[in-house]
Write an enzyme that holds these catalytic residues in place. Structure first.
Site, PDB file in Angstrom:
ATOM      1  N   ASP A  81      14.544 -43.923  18.938  1.00 22.98           N
ATOM      2  CA  ASP A  81      15.770 -43.907  18.139  1.00 22.98           C
ATOM      3  C   ASP A  81      16.718 -42.791  18.599  1.00 22.98           C
ATOM      4  OD1 ASP A  81      17.496 -44.694  16.172  1.00 22.98           O
ATOM      5  OD2 ASP A  81      16.446 -43.705  14.536  1.00 22.98           O
ATOM      6  N   GLY A  82      17.997 -43.029  18.469  1.00 27.63           N
ATOM      7  CA  GLY A  82      18.985 -41.968  18.709  1.00 27.63           C
ATOM      8  C   GLY A  82      19.833 -42.139  19.955  1.00 27.63           C
TER       9      GLY A  82
ATOM     10  N   ARG B 106      23.644 -42.014  18.951  1.00 27.30           N
ATOM     11  CA  ARG B 106      24.100 -40.689  18.506  1.00 27.30           C
ATOM     12  C   ARG B 106      24.150 -39.699  19.672  1.00 27.30           C
ATOM     13  NH1 ARG B 106      19.847 -40.021  14.097  1.00 27.30           N
ATOM     14  NH2 ARG B 106      19.212 -42.022  14.966  1.00 27.30           N
TER      15      ARG B 106
ATOM     16  N   ARG C 256      28.084 -45.956  23.326  1.00 23.49           N
ATOM     17  CA  ARG C 256      26.678 -46.129  22.923  1.00 23.49           C
ATOM     18  C   ARG C 256      25.813 -46.652  24.072  1.00 23.49           C
ATOM     19  NH1 ARG C 256      25.369 -46.208  17.754  1.00 23.49           N
ATOM     20  NH2 ARG C 256      23.731 -47.718  18.176  1.00 23.49           N
TER      21      ARG C 256
ATOM     22  N   ASN D 230      18.721 -55.723  14.791  1.00 22.82           N
ATOM     23  CA  ASN D 230      19.669 -55.277  15.823  1.00 22.82           C
ATOM     24  C   ASN D 230      20.632 -56.380  16.274  1.00 22.82           C
ATOM     25  OD1 ASN D 230      17.345 -52.965  17.463  1.00 22.82           O
ATOM     26  ND2 ASN D 230      18.895 -52.565  15.897  1.00 22.82           N
TER      27      ASN D 230
ATOM     28  N   ARG E  61       8.336 -41.327  16.282  1.00 24.24           N
ATOM     29  CA  ARG E  61       9.727 -41.736  16.109  1.00 24.24           C
ATOM     30  C   ARG E  61      10.622 -40.558  16.480  1.00 24.24           C
ATOM     31  NH1 ARG E  61      12.766 -45.370  11.706  1.00 24.24           N
ATOM     32  NH2 ARG E  61      14.818 -45.222  12.657  1.00 24.24           N
TER      33      ARG E  61
HETATM   34  C1  FPP Z   1      17.760 -46.990  19.210  1.00 22.02           C
HETATM   35  O1  FPP Z   1      18.884 -46.168  19.363  1.00 22.02           O
HETATM   36  C2  FPP Z   1      17.509 -47.742  20.399  1.00 22.02           C
HETATM   37  C3  FPP Z   1      17.622 -49.104  20.535  1.00 22.02           C
HETATM   38  C4  FPP Z   1      18.042 -50.005  19.473  1.00 22.02           C
HETATM   39  C5  FPP Z   1      17.347 -49.766  21.788  1.00 22.02           C
HETATM   40  C6  FPP Z   1      16.255 -49.159  22.613  1.00 22.02           C
HETATM   41  C7  FPP Z   1      16.492 -49.615  23.980  1.00 22.02           C
HETATM   42  C8  FPP Z   1      16.315 -48.872  25.098  1.00 22.02           C
HETATM   43  C9  FPP Z   1      15.735 -47.525  25.137  1.00 22.02           C
HETATM   44  C10 FPP Z   1      16.755 -49.436  26.395  1.00 22.02           C
HETATM   45  C11 FPP Z   1      16.150 -50.754  26.771  1.00 22.02           C
HETATM   46  C12 FPP Z   1      14.676 -50.768  26.743  1.00 22.02           C
HETATM   47  C13 FPP Z   1      13.865 -51.283  27.676  1.00 22.02           C
HETATM   48  C14 FPP Z   1      12.417 -51.319  27.369  1.00 22.02           C
HETATM   49  C15 FPP Z   1      14.338 -51.761  28.974  1.00 22.02           C
HETATM   50  P1  FPP Z   1      20.134 -46.476  18.438  1.00 22.02           P
HETATM   51  O2  FPP Z   1      21.087 -47.276  19.235  1.00 22.02           O
HETATM   52  O3  FPP Z   1      19.686 -47.072  17.149  1.00 22.02           O
HETATM   53  O4  FPP Z   1      20.692 -45.036  18.226  1.00 22.02           O
HETATM   54  P2  FPP Z   1      21.436 -44.500  16.928  1.00 22.02           P
HETATM   55  O5  FPP Z   1      20.449 -44.529  15.815  1.00 22.02           O
HETATM   56  O6  FPP Z   1      21.795 -43.099  17.330  1.00 22.02           O
HETATM   57  O7  FPP Z   1      22.630 -45.354  16.698  1.00 22.02           O
END
Ligand code: FPP
Length: 245
Positions: free
Chosen positions: A21-22, A25, A34, A69, A189
């Site tokens: 997560d993150g 941000r 993003r 998502n 997490r």
């Molecule tokens: C959470 O950060 C992350 C995701 C929803 C996507 C995770 C994906 C990757 C790390 C890249 C692709 C993965 C692979 C395995 C190729 P967020 O966008 O929710 O961050 P935020 O909470 O700060 O908005």
């Protein structure tokens, strides 16, 4: 000196699950889009996977895309799907070199056709690798998984394959997306959020939880080693008393 040197190789978690997560941000903090965060999130995935393999941990599960998502802006969803396809194509060689077997959990049929194709091809191509099973949770929601398992069990009862009195925790486990994968020992997490967010609700029943204040793109191998080291200091009683262990 690395925390890795202090890790007891006889008390390693068999399965680590991570809510990455993150990304958003972290990117925003740098004044970037993003998607920049997601791209850098892939670098963190590579680093953590390598460290997992180095320690000989046989199962790693990453929450890459939740069923919720899909509600994100269309462009971000598209970028995440492209990132998935490109990363899988790029990493195939490394998966073979490191013995990584790819697995996917979630409602895979929801993914765009090209993502499904690359995913299925990579799963098939790596199916004989046996050092580490990397499960990507994609279009994954744990409540939906539990509902699906219930439907499958109901079908087995309807068809006469299964007697309702034989339904038990083992039968239920075998009908989840994670059938044949042991429950996580450690769930990490990132980003300082203290939530499970519909991730592996059944499977996390006795899992040790670890929360890092770091945003996912900043999370590195040392952070993973620290989480494992801390995990090893915990007493897992599984409902028993200390004296019984
Ligand atoms: C959470 O950060 C992350 C995701 C929803 C996507 C995770 C994906 C990757 C790390 C890249 C692709 C993965 C692979 C395995 C190729 P967020 O966008 O929710 O961050 P935020 O909470 O700060 O908005």
């Amino acid at each position: 000196m690395s925390v890795k040197d202090n890790i007891d190789r006889n008390k390693l978690p068999r399965h680590i699950a991570i809510i990455m997560d993150g990304n958003g941000r972290w990117a925003k903090g740098l004044g970037k889009l993003r998607v920049f965060g997601h791209k850098n999130g892939v670098t963190a995935v590579r680093e953590v996977l390598e460290a997992t393999i180095e320690l000989g941990i046989p199962y790693l599960t990453l929450y890459a895309f939740s069923s919720e998502n899909w509600n994100r802006p269309k462009l971000e969803v598209q970028a995440l799907m492209e990132l998935l396809i490109n990363s899988l194509n790029k990493e195939l060689k490394t998966f073979h070199k490191n013995g990584v077997k790819l697995n996917a959990i979630g409602n895979i049929n929801d993914l765009p056709t090209n993502a499904q194709k690359t995913l299925k091809e990579t799963i098939a191509a790596t199916s004989n690798n046996d050092k580490c099973t990397l499960s990507l949770a994609l279009s994954y929601g744990s409540r939906a998984e539990i509902v699906e398992a219930s439907k499958r069990i109901a079908q087995q009862v309807l068809s006469g394959e299964l007697d309702p009195k034989d339904i038990n925790e083992h039968v239920f486990t075998q009908n989840l997306y994670t059938a044949n994968i042991p429950d996580p020992d450690l769930m990490i997490r990132t980003s300082g959020e203290y939530r499970i967010s519909n991730f592996l609700l059944w499977q996390l029943a006795y899992t040790e939880l670890s929360f890092s204040p770091k945003m996912w793109p900043e999370f590195n191998r040392e952070d993973l080693f620290e989480a494992i080291y801390d995990f090893q200091t915990r007493e897992r009683r599984f409902g028993k008393t200390s004296e019984q262990l």
